[in-house]
Design a protein around this motif. Structure first.
Motif, mmCIF file in Angstrom:
data_model
loop_
_atom_site.group_PDB
_atom_site.id
_atom_site.type_symbol
_atom_site.label_atom_id
_atom_site.label_comp_id
_atom_site.label_asym_id
_atom_site.label_seq_id
_atom_site.Cartn_x
_atom_site.Cartn_y
_atom_site.Cartn_z
ATOM 1 N N TYR A 116 0.845 -1.197 0.000
ATOM 2 C CA TYR A 116 0.000 0.000 0.000
ATOM 3 C C TYR A 116 0.882 1.250 0.000
ATOM 4 C CZ TYR A 116 -3.497 -3.499 0.903
ATOM 5 O OH TYR A 116 -4.306 -4.607 0.781
ATOM 6 N N CYS A 117 0.784 2.017 -1.073
ATOM 7 C CA CYS A 117 1.697 3.134 -1.322
ATOM 8 C C CYS A 117 1.169 4.432 -0.710
ATOM 9 C CB CYS A 117 1.891 3.322 -2.825
ATOM 10 S SG CYS A 117 2.464 1.829 -3.674
ATOM 11 N N ARG A 118 2.047 5.067 0.067
ATOM 12 C CA ARG A 118 1.759 6.373 0.684
ATOM 13 C C ARG A 118 2.994 7.238 0.464
ATOM 14 N NH1 ARG A 118 0.657 2.204 4.333
ATOM 15 N NH2 ARG A 118 -1.584 1.766 4.546
ATOM 16 N N GLU A 119 3.372 8.043 1.474
ATOM 17 C CA GLU A 119 4.646 8.745 1.403
ATOM 18 C C GLU A 119 5.771 7.725 1.336
ATOM 19 O OE1 GLU A 119 5.521 11.928 4.051
ATOM 20 O OE2 GLU A 119 3.428 12.490 4.278
ATOM 21 N N ALA A 120 6.907 8.148 0.834
ATOM 22 C CA ALA A 120 7.998 7.210 0.546
ATOM 23 C C ALA A 120 8.424 6.401 1.762
ATOM 24 C CB ALA A 120 9.195 7.978 -0.012
ATOM 25 N N ILE A 121 8.379 7.004 2.940
ATOM 26 C CA ILE A 121 8.852 6.321 4.132
ATOM 27 C C ILE A 121 7.704 5.665 4.910
ATOM 28 C CG2 ILE A 121 8.681 8.135 5.891
ATOM 29 C CD1 ILE A 121 11.657 7.476 6.573
ATOM 30 N N ASP A 122 6.484 5.790 4.408
ATOM 31 C CA ASP A 122 5.310 5.334 5.157
ATOM 32 C C ASP A 122 4.489 4.287 4.406
ATOM 33 O OD1 ASP A 122 3.754 5.449 7.516
ATOM 34 O OD2 ASP A 122 2.272 6.702 6.503
ATOM 35 N N SER A 123 4.944 3.849 3.247
ATOM 36 C CA SER A 123 4.258 2.776 2.534
ATOM 37 C C SER A 123 4.459 1.466 3.284
ATOM 38 C CB SER A 123 4.796 2.662 1.108
ATOM 39 O OG SER A 123 4.579 3.858 0.391
ATOM 40 N N SER A 124 3.488 0.551 3.187
ATOM 41 C CA SER A 124 3.580 -0.666 3.991
ATOM 42 C C SER A 124 2.622 -1.722 3.463
ATOM 43 C CB SER A 124 3.260 -0.350 5.455
ATOM 44 O OG SER A 124 1.879 -0.107 5.624
ATOM 45 N N PHE A 125 2.538 -2.834 4.202
ATOM 46 C CA PHE A 125 1.616 -3.918 3.872
ATOM 47 C C PHE A 125 0.290 -3.786 4.631
ATOM 48 C CE2 PHE A 125 6.005 -5.426 3.599
ATOM 49 C CZ PHE A 125 6.064 -5.714 2.243
ATOM 50 N N ASP A 126 0.125 -2.695 5.342
ATOM 51 C CA ASP A 126 -1.047 -2.465 6.180
ATOM 52 C C ASP A 126 -2.127 -1.730 5.384
ATOM 53 O OD1 ASP A 126 -2.905 -1.913 8.113
ATOM 54 O OD2 ASP A 126 -1.600 -0.626 9.326
ATOM 55 N N PRO A 127 -3.288 -2.367 5.139
ATOM 56 C CA PRO A 127 -4.343 -1.708 4.363
ATOM 57 C C PRO A 127 -5.243 -0.805 5.207
ATOM 58 C CG PRO A 127 -5.016 -3.937 4.883
ATOM 59 C CD PRO A 127 -3.626 -3.758 5.463
ATOM 60 N N GLU A 128 -5.007 -0.769 6.515
ATOM 61 C CA GLU A 128 -5.913 -0.049 7.401
ATOM 62 C C GLU A 128 -5.752 1.462 7.300
ATOM 63 O OE1 GLU A 128 -8.345 -1.549 9.074
ATOM 64 O OE2 GLU A 128 -7.654 -3.412 8.138
ATOM 65 N N LYS A 129 -4.549 1.933 7.052
ATOM 66 C CA LYS A 129 -4.320 3.369 6.927
ATOM 67 C C LYS A 129 -4.651 3.822 5.507
ATOM 68 C CE LYS A 129 0.012 3.314 8.248
ATOM 69 N NZ LYS A 129 1.348 3.835 8.628
ATOM 70 N N PRO A 130 -5.031 5.091 5.324
ATOM 71 C CA PRO A 130 -5.306 5.593 3.973
ATOM 72 C C PRO A 130 -4.080 5.429 3.065
ATOM 73 C CG PRO A 130 -6.085 7.139 5.631
ATOM 74 C CD PRO A 130 -5.292 6.106 6.363
ATOM 75 N N TYR A 131 -4.324 5.113 1.820
ATOM 76 C CA TYR A 131 -3.230 4.915 0.877
ATOM 77 C C TYR A 131 -3.606 5.509 -0.474
ATOM 78 C CZ TYR A 131 -6.192 0.883 -0.300
ATOM 79 O OH TYR A 131 -7.246 0.073 -0.624
ATOM 80 N N LEU A 132 -2.570 5.711 -1.307
ATOM 81 C CA LEU A 132 -2.767 6.340 -2.613
ATOM 82 C C LEU A 132 -2.980 5.319 -3.717
ATOM 83 C CD1 LEU A 132 0.064 9.028 -2.318
ATOM 84 C CD2 LEU A 132 -2.393 9.348 -1.930
ATOM 85 N N SER A 133 -2.287 4.189 -3.631
ATOM 86 C CA SER A 133 -2.389 3.156 -4.650
ATOM 87 C C SER A 133 -1.894 1.841 -4.063
ATOM 88 C CB SER A 133 -1.566 3.527 -5.891
ATOM 89 O OG SER A 133 -0.190 3.659 -5.561
ATOM 90 N N VAL A 134 -2.087 0.760 -4.805
ATOM 91 C CA VAL A 134 -1.672 -0.566 -4.355
ATOM 92 C C VAL A 134 -0.814 -1.217 -5.433
ATOM 93 C CG1 VAL A 134 -2.416 -2.811 -3.495
ATOM 94 C CG2 VAL A 134 -3.828 -0.798 -3.071
#
Length: 241
Positions: A116-134
């Motif tokens: 789950y893609c967010r800011e460069a240092i905050d992307s993760s495998f956690d779908p619970e937080k808001p994200y920009l793309s997958v």
């Protein structure tokens, strides 16, 4: 472009306006602070930077190893986010470093997994937080990162967003080389007993460097690595179950 001194060596990196907060935090952790406890006496022959972000741990490790030895060192960087890989590809030649890049993440088994893609240092495998793309990313094992390397002293950095338990559970029991692991443990309250057992059961030396909320920094070394790591000599080796 930002230029800074690291173990007496000039190191350069690019700061992205689009990921300004993430990149500045990376520089603080890996350019200014020794967040992951490099023990220069270990003198690794292979460095694996898993969760490479924009490659600053590799730059720091390269500067550190060059300050104590002229022997060649192999570098492998594992990173799933394409825009981070693009930065790594700029930073390596800028700092005269060669590394093998693996576009994906580390795990215990081969498969694909949503990232789950967010800011460069905050992307993760956690779908619970808001994200920009997958992204659907391939999962590699540590043995894939080591590959055909003949290295007998291996430094591994793990910043892999919760995959560290399955990675080490698969890797540690069969590893006999001198291995020094530094990294982050996520969800510490749930995972700590399992995590500590992975090392204890194989006679590895282990310690938490810090615990903040549910996140911990740790380091561990195999029995073969312990004589090479003066900074870990006073840490009691866990009694095997």
């Amino acid at each position: 472009m930002l230029s800074y001194r690291c173990f007496g060596r000039e190191t350069k990196c690019f700061i992205r306006i689009s990921d300004l907060q993430s990149d500045l935090l990376s520089v603080l952790e890996l350019g200014v602070r020794n967040t992951y406890d490099l023990d220069l006496g270990f003198q690794p022959e292979l460095v694996i930077d898993a969760g490479g972000n924009i490659g600053l741990f590799t730059l720091r490790a390269a500067a550190g190893t060059a300050s104590v030895s002229k022997a060649p060192v192999e570098f492998v960087i594992v990173e799933p986010l394409p825009r981070n890989i693009a930065q790594i590809e700029k930073h390596l030649p800028l700092n005269h470093i060669k590394a093998r890049l693996m576009a994906g993440c580390l795990g215990g088994t081969h498969r694909s997994i949503p990232f789950y893609c967010r800011e460069a240092i905050d992307s993760s495998f956690d779908p619970e937080k808001p994200y920009l793309s997958v992204l659907d990313v391939p999962v590699f094992r540590l043995s894939d990162a080591i590959g055909s390397s003949a290295a007998q002293r291996i430094l591994i950095k793990l910043d892999i967003e919760g995959m560290e338990v399955e990675v080490l559970k698969q890797f540690v029991p069969t590893e006999r080389r001198a291995v020094y692991v530094v990294g982050e443990l996520h969800n510490h309250q749930v995972n700590s007993s399992i995590f500590e057992g992975i090392f204890r059961d194989q006679g590895w030396t282990f310690e938490y460097r810090s615990i903040s909320h549910d996140h911990a920094l740790f380091r561990a070394c195999s029995p073969a690595a312990l004589p090479l790591l003066k900074s870990m000599a006073s840490i009691p080796t866990p009694v095997q179950a």
